[in-house]
Scaffold this active site. Structure first.
Site, PDB file in Angstrom:
ATOM      1  N   PRO A  29      -2.147 -21.090  -3.313  1.00  0.00           N
ATOM      2  CG  PRO A  29      -2.463 -19.049  -4.376  1.00  0.00           C
ATOM      3  CD  PRO A  29      -3.186 -20.289  -3.996  1.00  0.00           C
ATOM      4  CB  CYS A  31       4.466 -18.154   2.469  1.00  0.00           C
ATOM      5  SG  CYS A  31       3.473 -16.736   2.041  1.00  0.00           S
ATOM      6  CE1 TYR A 170      -4.718 -13.519  -1.134  1.00  0.00           C
ATOM      7  CE2 TYR A 170      -2.487 -12.665  -1.256  1.00  0.00           C
ATOM      8  CZ  TYR A 170      -3.488 -13.273  -0.539  1.00  0.00           C
ATOM      9  OH  TYR A 170      -3.251 -13.650   0.768  1.00  0.00           O
ATOM     10  CG  HIS A 173      -5.334 -13.927   3.310  1.00  0.00           C
ATOM     11  ND1 HIS A 173      -4.885 -14.775   2.320  1.00  0.00           N
ATOM     12  CD2 HIS A 173      -5.821 -14.730   4.276  1.00  0.00           C
ATOM     13  CE1 HIS A 173      -5.084 -16.032   2.682  1.00  0.00           C
ATOM     14  NE2 HIS A 173      -5.650 -16.029   3.874  1.00  0.00           N
ATOM     15  CG  ASP A 270      -7.579 -18.902   5.053  1.00  0.00           C
ATOM     16  OD1 ASP A 270      -8.245 -19.897   4.714  1.00  0.00           O
ATOM     17  OD2 ASP A 270      -6.649 -18.432   4.374  1.00  0.00           O
ATOM     18  CB  ALA A 324      -1.900 -24.291   2.041  1.00  0.00           C
TER      19      ALA A 324
END
Ligand code: SF4
Length: 729
Positions: A29, A31, A170, A173, A270, A324
């Site tokens: 995942p 954004c 999730y 974070h 991260d 990502a």
């Protein structure tokens, strides 16, 4: 070319519960600014990666209920049937390429500001967020906890309706499940607080509820920060981290672990910027989870080397390569490995400009390396396919910096005959200097990728070391079209965004004043005591300060901004940059600007020294508030000025003034790309060169063609309708 047999293991399928992942490439995942509101962008961006070989692609964090609303940032949402319709389009698009779709179900708890929904987030306690000021959660009682779990369950049912193959709870974070798990947040004394067993209860109940809801229609995943990096105040891999993995696996509910590290307030631990963290920086944490996990583990760490990826899987240190940023930078990374074209991988440089757009909130994600990122739908761009031109025009590109390199590459891919001419001995322009800054060597990938691609294009000639071209040179060159990409330079006279004028006393031809370029290219001797004057707000001021501090200089940064390098807050570099400044002893003076500079002395004033109450009425010729006069002085041996960048546009201006000569010399058009048009981010310069090349046959490629805008159009159906409310009051 054939695939390297060493990489075969990356293409072995693996079972994730009821679903089969066709290979080991997994876009975790992340954004992109599309969420559920821009279904075209969402679907096209993810589907491009599926076409490029990624076995699974996930949404960004996806809110399960209006109580978890991250506005001004853009998350996906699974609140209602409208979201189901929009996200189903993403999954339909992924499935056409044989990829799985994942959804990261998110409830932010005390970190969700809820600025759109105005709902109150619920959390394990009623504490203020360390990430989002003025944001508090309501402490959940037992009914609230059932209510929260029902949000996950109902959203999971909608996820299945939307066609998702992998459904996440999730908990990385520092979002809700981790808030229950971590003693940093959870101070409860009931059955949801205290012992690990109690703190884990909420997460386990969510997993159980979601598993019952999705059955075998989808795999169940959870994203877990196995170490929040707070030491014993939070979750540590050697304690609660691994124990929680065992606890969950013993329940037999989970099909996939997505393991990372860190929290939300400093999530650059991260998504580590290359300035501080190289590829694989999470291995020592993730490998520990893989050793004991009973289901596959996916992990991240900005891996771009297929040899490293294959070795990790072969050695049992990871089951699936998560990515990502490498997938943003090169959506076709898996296919290039599969086809034995690893040299064509457009490797992520770790600049985190992609992330900066999420942090700012609202705007679509961009990528420094990949100008087509998020342009797949709205501009119809494909990162690997270029429409061939029918034009026989030859093109001269003047300048081989970021914009020029990219423009020549894309024009070459499109079939144009291109000459790109660079004054200096090597291509790269601004990037050649940037890579000299501490920690930024990986940014050189911007050049190495383009150098290699230009070398492969037989219709592109790269001429280096040719010196600066004059207007006569350009006009007489014989090209039908010209792109000027001559870049920018740091102002030598202190021109800045505060006064919009030069600064009295600053002149970089003086021996005690230097621009960053003069420092980096060794053109100036720098004394022991240095003031760096900066108004860039991004990486230059802080980088040149560190560069000089590392040489033993005493360095003070002076800026008119309220903080040092504020844009690095958005790229997640700021916390460690501030630690670096503290550790290395770089001094700072913020919200100050320059009254004058003399040899050895700079006179500064506080930007807020004028009276705070405006005068009652105007008096022409005077400031409308009491003018302050207080000043402060700093002594220096050398002053480095990064006050503003100036476009190198004199060549274009001269050519423009001679426009009536263009026709006689068969020149059909002269355009500007990148910093010479307006100095901006590297990502913008590269985008500019790319866009002009894509739109080269339009009536004037200097001006962008319209793109598809996704928004509600008046008169069309809305979801939910106002009549769906239980009350119309
Ligand atoms: Fe990598 Fe930078 Fe692109 Fe992000 S913007 S994917 S960090 S190159």
């Amino acid at each position: 070319m054939a695939r390297d047999p060493n990489h075969d293991i990356l293409f072995e399928p693996i079972q994730i519960g009821p679903k089969t992942l066709k290979n080991r490439f997994y876009q975790v995942p992340h954004c992109i600014g599309a969420g559920s509101e821009k279904p075209g962008t969402q679907a096209a961006n993810r589907a491009m990666k599926a076409e490029g070989g990624w076995g699974a692609c996930c949404t960004e964090y996806c809110s399960i209920h209006p109580e978890s609303d991250d506005t001004h940032r853009v998350s996906a949402r699974l609140w209602d049937e409208g979201d189901v319709i929009n996200l189903r389009h993403m999954n339909d698009s992924l499935h056409k390429h044989g990829a799985l779709g994942g959804v990261e179900m998110w409830y932010g708890g005390g970190h969700a500001p809820n600025m759109e929904s105005r709902a109150v987030p619920i959390g394990p306690g009623s504490s203020a967020s360390e990430f989002e000021y003025l944001t508090f959660s309501h402490e959940a009682d037992e009914d609230d906890i059932k209510w929260l779990i029902s949000h996950y369950v109902e959203a999971a049912k909608r996820a299945v309706q939307a066609g998702f193959d992998i459904v996440y709870v999730y908990g990385a974070h520092s979002y809700l499940p981790l808030q229950f798990l971590s003693p940093f947040y959870n101070k409860r004394t009931d059955e949801y607080g205290g012992s690990l067993e109690n703190r884990a209860r909420f997460w386990l109940q969510c997993l159980e509820g979601v598993k019952n809801a999705i059955g075998d229609d989808a795999a169940l995943a959870t994203r877990f920060a196995i170490d929040t990096l707070y030491g014993p105040d939070g979750v540590e891999v050697g304690d609660d981290g691994l124990k929680f993995v065992e606890m969950v696996d013993n329940q037999g509910l989970l099909d996939l672990w997505d393991i990372n590290i860190g929290d939300i307030a400093e999530w650059g631990e991260d998504a580590g910027p290359s300035r501080f963290y190289k590829a694989g920086h999470q291995r020592n944490w993730t490998d520990e989870a893989t050793k004991i996990a009973k289901v596959p583990v996916v992990g991240v760490g900005r891996e771009t080397s297929p040899d490293d990826m294959a070795a990790r899987i072969r050695e049992g240190r990871l089951d699936i390569i998560g990515a990502a940023r490498p997938s943003i930078s090169d959506p076709f990374l898996p296919n290039k490995i599969n086809e034995g074209r690893v040299e064509d991988i457009r490797e992520c440089i770790g600049c985190n400009v992609c992330i900066s757009r999420w942090e700012i909130g609202g705007p679509p994600m961009i990528c420094t390396q990949n100008a087509t990122a998020n342009e797949e739908y709205r501009r119809g761009w494909h990162p690997e396919i270029f429409s061939k031109t029918s034009s026989e025009d030859s093109v001269l590109v003047v300048g081989a910096g970021p914009a020029g390199m990219e423009c020549a590459r894309v024009l070459g891919e499109r079939g144009y005959d291109v000459h790109i001419r660079e004054a200096e001995s090597e291509i790269g322009g601004r990037v050649r200097k940037i890579v000299k800054y501490p920690g930024l060597s990986e940014w050189g990938r911007l050049t190495t990728y383009r150098q290699l691609q230009l070398d492969k294009l037989k219709n592109v000639e790269v001429h280096t070391g040719v010196g600066k071209m004059t207007a006569d040179d350009v006009i007489n060159y014989g090209a039908e079209k010209v792109v000027i990409a001559t870049g920018s330079h740091w102002a030598t006279d202190g021109t800045n965004s505060i006064t919009h004028d030069p600064t009295p006393g600053i002149d970089a031809s003086l021996p005690y004043i230097a621009t960053p370029e003069q420092v980096l290219m060794g053109g100036k001797e720098i004394g022991d005591k240095v003031v760096v004057l900066e108004m860039d707000g991004y990486f230059t001021g802080i980088s040149i300060a560190e560069y000089l501090r590392d040489q033993g200089k005493e360095v003070t940064i002076v800026t008119g901004l309220g903080g040092i390098a504020p844009y690095t807050h958005f790229t997640l570099e700021a916390p460690n940059l501030h630690r670096m400044m503290h550790e290395k002893g770089i001094h700072a003076m913020t919200s100050h600007w320059v009254e004058k500079v003399e040899k050895g002395k700079i006179t500064l004033f506080n930007l807020y020294r004028d009276g705070y109450k405006r005068h009652a009425g105007p008096k022409t010729g005077e400031l409308p508030r009491d003018a302050g006069t207080h000043v402060e002085e700093l002594s220096f041996d050398s002053l480095v000025v990064a006050t503003g960048r100036i476009a190198n546009n004199s060549l274009y201006r001269e050519l423009r003034a001679r426009k009536d000569e263009w026709g006689a010399n068969d020149i059909g058009g002269i355009y500007q790309a990148g910093d010479c048009f307006a100095p901006r981010l590297l990502a913008d310069a590269i985008f500019d060169g790319h866009r002009i090349a894509r739109e080269f046959e339009t009536s004037n490629p200097q001006y962008a063609q319209p793109w598809i805008r996704e928004r509600q159009v008046w008169g069309m159906e809305t979801y939910p309708k106002i009549t769906d409310r239980e009350t119309q009051g």
